[in-house]
Enzyme design. Structure first.
Site, short mmCIF file in Angstrom:
data_model
loop_
_atom_site.label_atom_id
_atom_site.label_comp_id
_atom_site.label_asym_id
_atom_site.label_seq_id
_atom_site.Cartn_x
_atom_site.Cartn_y
_atom_site.Cartn_z
N ASP A 21 0.86 -1.18 0.00
CA ASP A 21 0.00 0.00 0.00
C ASP A 21 0.90 1.24 0.00
O ASP A 21 2.11 1.14 0.25
CB ASP A 21 -0.91 -0.03 1.23
CG ASP A 21 -1.81 1.17 1.33
OD1 ASP A 21 -2.31 1.60 0.28
OD2 ASP A 21 -2.01 1.68 2.45
N LYS A 22 0.34 2.40 -0.28
CA LYS A 22 1.14 3.62 -0.29
C LYS A 22 0.95 4.43 0.98
O LYS A 22 1.87 4.62 1.75
CB LYS A 22 0.80 4.48 -1.52
CG LYS A 22 1.65 5.75 -1.60
CD LYS A 22 1.24 6.63 -2.76
CE LYS A 22 -0.06 7.36 -2.47
NZ LYS A 22 0.10 8.38 -1.41
N THR A 73 -2.51 1.24 -4.73
CA THR A 73 -3.00 2.40 -3.98
C THR A 73 -4.31 2.89 -4.58
O THR A 73 -4.60 2.65 -5.76
CB THR A 73 -1.96 3.53 -4.00
OG1 THR A 73 -2.48 4.67 -3.33
CG2 THR A 73 -1.59 3.91 -5.42
N GLY A 74 -5.06 3.58 -3.77
CA GLY A 74 -6.30 4.19 -4.23
C GLY A 74 -6.13 5.63 -4.66
O GLY A 74 -7.10 6.28 -5.06
N ILE A 111 2.28 1.36 -15.26
CA ILE A 111 1.30 2.16 -14.50
C ILE A 111 -0.08 1.79 -15.03
O ILE A 111 -0.34 1.89 -16.23
CB ILE A 111 1.54 3.67 -14.66
CG1 ILE A 111 3.04 4.00 -14.52
CG2 ILE A 111 0.71 4.45 -13.68
CD1 ILE A 111 3.61 3.70 -13.18
N LYS A 157 -7.16 -5.08 -4.94
CA LYS A 157 -5.86 -5.38 -4.35
C LYS A 157 -5.72 -6.87 -4.04
O LYS A 157 -4.72 -7.50 -4.39
CB LYS A 157 -5.67 -4.57 -3.06
CG LYS A 157 -5.48 -3.08 -3.26
CD LYS A 157 -5.25 -2.40 -1.92
CE LYS A 157 -5.05 -0.90 -2.07
NZ LYS A 157 -4.77 -0.25 -0.77
N ASN A 187 -8.44 -1.21 4.69
CA ASN A 187 -8.61 -1.52 3.28
C ASN A 187 -7.53 -2.45 2.75
O ASN A 187 -7.59 -2.90 1.61
CB ASN A 187 -8.63 -0.23 2.45
CG ASN A 187 -7.35 0.57 2.63
OD1 ASN A 187 -6.68 0.46 3.65
ND2 ASN A 187 -7.02 1.38 1.66
N SER A 222 21.94 3.54 -25.24
CA SER A 222 22.59 4.69 -25.86
C SER A 222 21.84 5.16 -27.09
O SER A 222 21.90 6.34 -27.46
CB SER A 222 24.03 4.33 -26.21
OG SER A 222 24.05 3.22 -27.09
#
Length: 1420
Positions: free
Chosen positions: A438-439, A918-919, A995, A1033, A1056, A1364
């Protein structure tokens, strides 16, 4: 009763029938609620989904026996056993283990005369010993539970007695459903009860739920509607109502039901009316209620599932190898049976030892071989390690003890250390491959700091507040070694770039301290710590409570005067719309919450309006202030929101002006000077944040225009706010900084002290609490000035923006203005999220009385329903929370915890893939991911934002092709596409980050896309899931765990995260700011995320390595010893004879060689903790299960076979041709086997302490002591052969000593040579790291730097060659619903032959947030 309440009650009576409505006209009947198939009855029937509670009184005797009498009483029993069932039940549970059943089978088999191998009693000894040890352990544990249950059941509470007509003392265990209970302050609630009375005049009861969920902040509970107005306590004899509610369940946040009076009027019940067992009454002199759930049906007991039991991966592997040993045993027994049959068949005549049956029948060789098979089973039973399971339990207890004793896990501020709640999965900590985190509160501190706000389209950046936060960093850095640092550990913050606001300044401002400037409570409440039982409220550290206002916004506040809202002077124009927005914005911050107001010097004493009457009034000034407060309560001044012309004849105008002059403090010349210098001209744009102002002073005068508090009313900074979430507390403290102070809260009204307008008392009509579905919270109030119904709403911007009004009733001008306001606010929100701030939108709605009446009618229907209550309440809230007017937005910073970036970097190096679930919004999550080094600057980001399943599938396919092109799969990875193993991205390839938002995650979790999603995620270095729900989650964790077949760990701090924690192989709870729900559901609990690195990298590695080697050692020593018996069968006709006395045979594995491996399993350290922390790569050893591979197991068994051959045949050929008896031959075998087995452990040990040596020497001495004593005392123990005086004679025989030494050396020589060659020629990383521990400190540090430098150089070289040619690119997608961004702005430079680390930013807005320089979200 006030007019609004009378009006609401009138509509409620009209709704529920009142006096003029018949029973059949009620919209709901008992039959419909109880599913009685349309049959109406006077007495409701019991249904499976509901329960009916009637009072335990004489008039309800029949109904009580029918309903409440059938429910369980309040006695609890958490014990598993009783005196009568302990032995049979414990044995029944122990024999669920297959190993115990196997040995029970051998005991029974040994009682058969034809296959008897040992004395019957001796065969039973190992099993009885193991069963007894476990039974004693279980019994002691259960007895502790029994004593605790007895203590709880015998607690005393006040229960109403229908016989004595009064409250009497009664034990908790005697309380039943339907009883009336009376509790006093600080008493613990004995059962779940509906609150009917509180001595608080507002019908409030404050409870502390720390005994239930660990949360120390107070929560409000409310008397059932209709009982609040009663002046005296409810008389149980006059109580004629009945309660219908839902059946017992474990949901702590839900209670559905209604109370029906004798006149059929119903009142809805919710969790606000329920007092839960285990909570403590606070702030209230006495309360009374009726019990609805008792004993094991209470919510607390239904949530008490006891200790968690999980089977570790290593234990499952050990069980498989035990089955392999069983197969080996069967092969050896078949060999013995076949050999015995062949040996018997070689005799032409009946041998003399083959004694015939009583009837003269002689057993045939075939039947003799069959009998010998079972005899060999008994003889070789030691091959199956019965003591292994007991040893594993002892070792795990020792490992847990040392984990909990590690001082590095101790958090001094919270006075807590690591908790090991699951006792049997310690070794799983060393095999983690995927980590789901979780965050908020897990990676961050969950200390919400108010940073910015946007009001009416203007952005206020609060630069002075930013400097104030830097001052806390400076203070923390100066006092980092001190235990009383006020702001805790803040070493992860950015270095201060401005002077501390605590510094004494020159000139006239030198006497003004930061406490005065920020309104800190701590200067005024210095004596609070001396009050007994006082505790600091949650979310009340100075870094959270002290907010320095923005000078631009403060300047606009100074323009707010009561004259703007008075009709006496027609020359004053209507107040500007921006001013109205500012007023409503801060009023919403102050009242749109559930914060409890209390005083710090009496931390459990609330502040309410009723306290006013107890204050003596001594002066005219106080009388004037009192008159002002009472009149404002009934005020009907014009609306602040609408700006309409007020009606004439309002009596409050003069009072408002009078209160202003009576409360304003004359400004001193110094203050006036500060006020003038603090003002700055407004810019032409919508932002009030100048880049830099030379004359700007960090010590802004917030006291300008400050007002004195009223008599009887506490000072603003003497108030303490107890909030259920840190977000609420941060916003209330921010409003207080602008002199919009929340003064008191009751169920009916909220009082706010507004700087220039005086105290405003809002009639509180409804609170719609925050939930994860709506993602917003609303309060419905009657405004004290306009007398209108106003809805204040705050919530997630993605939700609030969709609920804004499209058309304005005041014309197209305001409509256009609202559109511009929305666009500007959205720009500010985007800027906030890119800075890593948590955002909230604030809005309001003004309702007419007709609209509110219509909504109230439908809402009461929803409140009084049981079935589908959540859905009905959601629909009702949706009808209220629409057509909103946007007021502004807030940006709150949640700082990273100390050591999070370093911990995540170490876990990445250890080969652990980390997912952030995370929410929060995508921009905030990505920014935090960069700050905590979850994403590196040179990572290529793939963003999945889609609105359809087909777009999601196409987008994932495109990304997979891109990744496969950049990172061609190796043959091993290609074979892993069956998802049995995750295709780990090679270190030399492109690092990718994924993401994905919640909407797209919903598509990816569908069965048809799961495989594609997992393949994509497995190829990415890190994954960030934004806007994820708690259910998503847990689904993600379950998907990765089951399909990739990897070891997973989930870590979180809030309710949660519970489902995610329970689904993972290992669940970690953080005891943070959000209570203890996550801790209670976890396997291990820590206080900070940084402790996770040592828990995994050090203790996890140790536990796995120790236990793996110990289990292998157990198999080795059992096979090596039992093979001595097997080899002897080749020389005794496979007759099942043992060359060792049965007692020695049994005790050899049970006692003489059992202690050393246990000590090894508890104390072994292959590498020091310091080296393991500095070289996280060593953790990969456990991920690959290198310590316990199938090949390792079979090599161990082969080595055991070789050592047993040497141990048997060296003495055999030494004594060949002699006339020694059988036990004299067996004694050197046993002695040599003991030395071999013990010294084998010495060779395998990487660290030998005095405890190891003591146990090893003790084991050898105990063997000789037993042999000497047994040989001296046992004269006729086992005729015809006896061990009498054998050891005594052998100890004087040099041949015996030579045989033991020679046998030990020859047996251990191959393993010793292998270990020497392995350590010198081809050392593993573990062995190389072990060599570092032997170096001096300076040399060790230099060697570690060289190791790390070589690894980084290889990695940088490979990355440079791969990247590169890569340039910043963004791949377009034809589907407009898909947002696919591959962002990589890479800049690499070669300077003086060295490669610099590539720096990447997400986009131009992220350029300031380089992860290499960030320890937290970017600063303003």
């Amino acid at each position: 009763m006030t007019e609004p309440l009378q009006w609401a009650r009138y509509y409620w009576q009209q709704l529920t029938g009142g006096e003029n409505r018949d029973d059949h006209e009620r919209p709901y009947s008992y039959s419909s609620l109880l599913a009685c198939r349309g049959k109406s009855s006077q007495i409701p029937r019991l249904a499976g989904k509901h329960r009916v509670v009637v009072p335990h009184l004489q008039p309800f005797k029949d109904e009580y026996e029918k309903f409440s009498g059938t429910y369980v009483n309040n006695r609890i029993r958490t014990t598993k056993y009783t005196l009568l069932n302990f032995v049979p039940r414990n044995l029944f549970e122990q024999f669920h283990r297959v190993a115990n059943l196997y040995f029970l089978f051998l005991v029974v088999l040994n009682w058969v005369p034809l296959v008897e191998a040992f004395q019957k009693e001796i065969t039973m000894l190992p099993l009885v010993a193991v069963l007894a040890i476990i039974a004693i352990k279980d019994g002691l544990e259960d007895y502790r539970k029994y004593k605790l249950d007895k203590q709880i059941n015998n607690l005393v509470t006040k229960v109403y007695s229908r016989k004595e007509k009064k409250y009497v003392d009664r034990c908790w265990k005697d309380v039943t459903v339907g009883d009336f209970i009376r509790l006093s302050c600080n008493e613990v609630i004995p059962a779940d009860m509906v609150l009917l009375f509180s001595t608080d005049p507002d019908g409030i009861c404050h409870i502390e739920t720390s005994g239930l969920d660990g949360e120390s902040n107070l929560k409000q509970r409310q008397v059932v509607r209709g009982y609040t107005e009663q002046d005296s306590e409810v008389d149980p004899e006059k109580f004629s109502s009945r309660i219908e509610c839902e059946s017992p369940n474990n949901d702590l946040n839900r209670f559905r039901g209604f109370l029906e009076h004798s006149n059929k009027e119903r009142v809805g019940l919710s969790k606000e009316n329920l007092l839960l067992r285990g909570c403590t009454i606070r702030n209230t002199e006495a309360v009374m209620g009726i019990v609805v759930y008792a004993g094991h049906e209470t919510k607390a007991m239904l949530n008490n599932s006891g200790p968690r039991y999980k089977r570790s991966n290593l234990e499952r592997r050990a069980n498989t190898d035990v089955l392999c040993c069983v197969l080996l045993l069967i092969v050896m027994c078949l060999t013995g049976a076949l050999g015995h049959g062949i040996w018997l068949s070689r005799y032409e005549n009946i041998p003399f030892f083959n004694i015939p049956e009583p009837d003269g029948h002689v057993i045939s060789p075939l039947l003799g071989g069959f009998y010998m098979f079972w005899t060999m089973i008994i003889l070789l039973q030691v091959l199956i390690p019965i003591s292994l399971y007991v040893s594993i339990e002892i070792v795990k207890l020792g490992q847990i003890y040392f984990i909990q004793s590690d001082v590095d896990f101790y958090n001094e501020k919270m006075d807590s250390t690591v908790q090991c709640r699951a006792l049997n999965i310690t070794e799983d900590l060393g095999q983690i491959q995927y980590l789901f985190s979780d965050k908020t509160g897990t990676l961050t501190e969950n200390k919400m700091v108010f940073r910015r706000c946007s009001v009416a389209g203007f952005d206020y950046c609060h630069e002075e507040n930013a400097k104030r936060l830097e001052s806390y960093q400076e203070a923390a850095s100066e006092d980092e070694d001190s235990a009383d640092t006020p702001s805790g550990s803040l070493s992860n913050m950015a270095k201060p770039r401005a002077p501390s606001c605590r510094m004494v300044r020159n000139g006239p401002l030198g006497s003004i301290s930061s406490n005065h400037l920020t309104g800190s409570c701590f200067a005024l409440a210095s004596g609070a710590s001396e009050v007994p039982h006082s505790r600091q409220a949650a979310f009340s550290s100075p870094i959270e409570t002290d907010v320095v206002p923005d000078t631009r916004l403060l300047d606009k506040f100074s323009q707010i005067t009561p004259q703007l809202f008075t009709p006496l002077d027609e020359t004053i124009p209507d107040p500007p719309l921006e001013t109205l927005y500012i007023i409503d914005f801060f009023i919403a911050l102050a009242i749109c919450n559930t914060v409890v107001v209390s005083a710090p010097n009496q931390p459990r004493q609330k502040i309410g309006l009723s306290s006013l009457h107890a204050m003596p009034i001594k002066s005219l000034e106080e009388i004037k202030s009192l008159f002002q407060r009472l009149s404002v309560r009934r005020s009907s001044s014009p609306s602040l929101a609408s700006g309409k012309e007020p009606s004439s004849g309002v009596p409050n105008a003069f009072v408002s002006r009078l209160s202003l002059f009576s409360r304003m403090k004359p400004a001193s010349p110094v203050e006036e000077e500060i006020s003038q210098t603090s003002k700055s001209p407004q810019g032409s744009g919508n932002s009030a944040c100048p880049i830099e102002t030379e004359k700007q002073d960090s010590n802004v005068d917030v006291t300008n225009g400050k007002v004195d508090s009223l008599p009887g009313q506490p000072l603003a900074c003497s108030l303490c706010y107890e909030a259920e979430s840190p977000d609420e507390a941060a916003l209330v403290y921010a409003a207080r900084a602008y002199q919009c102070t929340l003064q008191s809260r009751t169920p009916e009204q909220v009082m706010v002290d507004f700087a220039s307008l005086g105290p405003l008392t809002f009639q509180l009509l409804h609170i719609l609490p925050f939930d994860s579905v709506r993602k917003r919270m609303s309060v419905v109030v009657r405004h004290p000035i306009s007398n209108q119904v106003v809805v204040y709403t705050k919530g997630a911007d993605s939700v609030i923006m969709e609920l804004l009004s499209v058309a304005s009733p005041d014309g197209p001008g305001l409509e256009k203005q609202q559109t511009m306001l929305r666009e500007k606010t959205q720009q500010h929100l985007d800027a906030y999220t890119k800075r890593g701030l948590r955002t909230l939108c604030v809005a309001k709605r003004v309702m007419s009385d007709t609209e509110y009446a219509e909504w109230l009618r439908n809402h009461f229907l929803a409140e009084t329903s049981i079935d589908n209550r959540e859905e009905l309440l959601l629909e009702s809230a949706t009808r209220l929370e629409n057509k909103l007017t946007l007021l502004g937005a807030t940006g709150i910073e949640d700082r990273l915890q100390e050591g999070v970036p370093e911990s995540i970097e170490a876990l990445h190096k250890a080969g652990i893939k980390i997912w952030m679930l995370t929410g929060d919004k995508q921009e905030t999550a990505v920014n935090i991911a960069y700050a905590c080094k979850l994403l590196e600057p040179d990572d290529k980001l793939f963003i999945l934002n889609t609105e359809s399943k087909s777009a999601c599938e196409m987008l994932m396919d495109t990304i997979l092709k891109e990744l496969k092109k950049k990172n061609p799969a190796s043959p091993e990875q290609a074979s892993s596409e069956a998802l049995h193993q995750p295709p780990a991205p090679p270190d030399s390839g492109l690092r990718a980050g994924l993401i994905i938002n919640g909407r797209t995650l919903e598509f990816a979790l569908q069965e048809s896309l799961q495989r594609q999603f997992l393949e994509l995620a497995a190829r990415c270095h890190a994954v960030v899931c934004c806007r994820a729900t708690p259910l998503q989650k847990s689904e993600v964790v379950k998907l990765v765990r089951s399909h990739l077949r990897v070891m997973t760990l989930a870590i979180g701090d809030g309710a949660n995260d519970v489902s995610m924690i329970q689904v993972a192989d290992v669940g970690i709870g953080i005891s943070g700011q959000e209570g203890m729900q996550a801790v209670m559901a976890s396997d291990f609990a820590i206080s900070q995320f940084k402790h996770l690195s040592k828990l995994l990298l050090v203790h996890g590695h140790w536990c796995y390595t120790r236990l793996s080697n110990m289990i292998l050692y157990f198999f080795y020593k059992n096979v090596a010893y039992v093979n001595l018996l097997f080899w002897y069968q080749f020389f005794c006709g496979f007759s099942g004879t043992s060359m060792t006395d049965y007692w020695v045979l049994i005790f050899f594995n049970l006692l003489f060689t059992s202690a050393p491996p246990i000590i090894y399993g508890v104390l072994e350290k292959d590498v020091s903790a310091e080296t393991l922390m500095r070289l996280p790569e060593l953790y990969r050893n456990g991920q690959k299960t290198e310590a316990y591979l199938p090949l390792t197991f079979w090599i161990t068994l082969l080595d055991a076979f070789y050592q047993s051959l040497v141990c048997f045949f060296v003495p055999y050929y030494t004594y060949q041709g002699s006339d020694i008896d059988i036990f004299t031959f067996g004694n050197p075998l046993n002695t040599a086997a003991l030395f071999i087995i013990v010294l084998h452990l010495v060779i395998e040990s990487k660290s030998l302490t005095w405890i190891h040596m003591l146990v090893i020497v003790g084991s050898i001495l105990s063997y000789f002591f037993f042999a000497l004593v047994f040989g001296a005392m046992c004269v006729t123990c086992n005729p015809p052969s006896n061990p009498y005086w054998i050891m005594q004679e052998h100890m004087l025989d040099p041949v015996f000593c030579l045989v033991c030494v020679l046998t030990t050396c020859v047996a251990l020589l191959p393993r010793f040579i292998y270990r020497v060659l392995q350590g010198s020629l081809f050392p593993s990383p573990i062995l190389r790291a072990k060599l570092f521990d032997r170096l001096p400190a300076e040399d060790r540090t230099e060697a570690l730097k060289k190791w790390k430098g070589a690894g980084k150089m290889d990695q940088l070289t490979s990355k440079y060659s791969d990247h590169s040619a890569v340039k910043s690119e963004r791949i377009p997608i034809s589907d407009p619903s898909a947002v696919f961004a591959v962002m990589s702005a890479t800049s690499c430079a070669v300077e003086q032959g060295n490669l610099s680390v590539c720096e990447t930013a997400l986009d131009s807005d992220y350029s300031e947030n380089k992860a290499s320089g960030m320890a937290g979200p970017s600063k303003d």
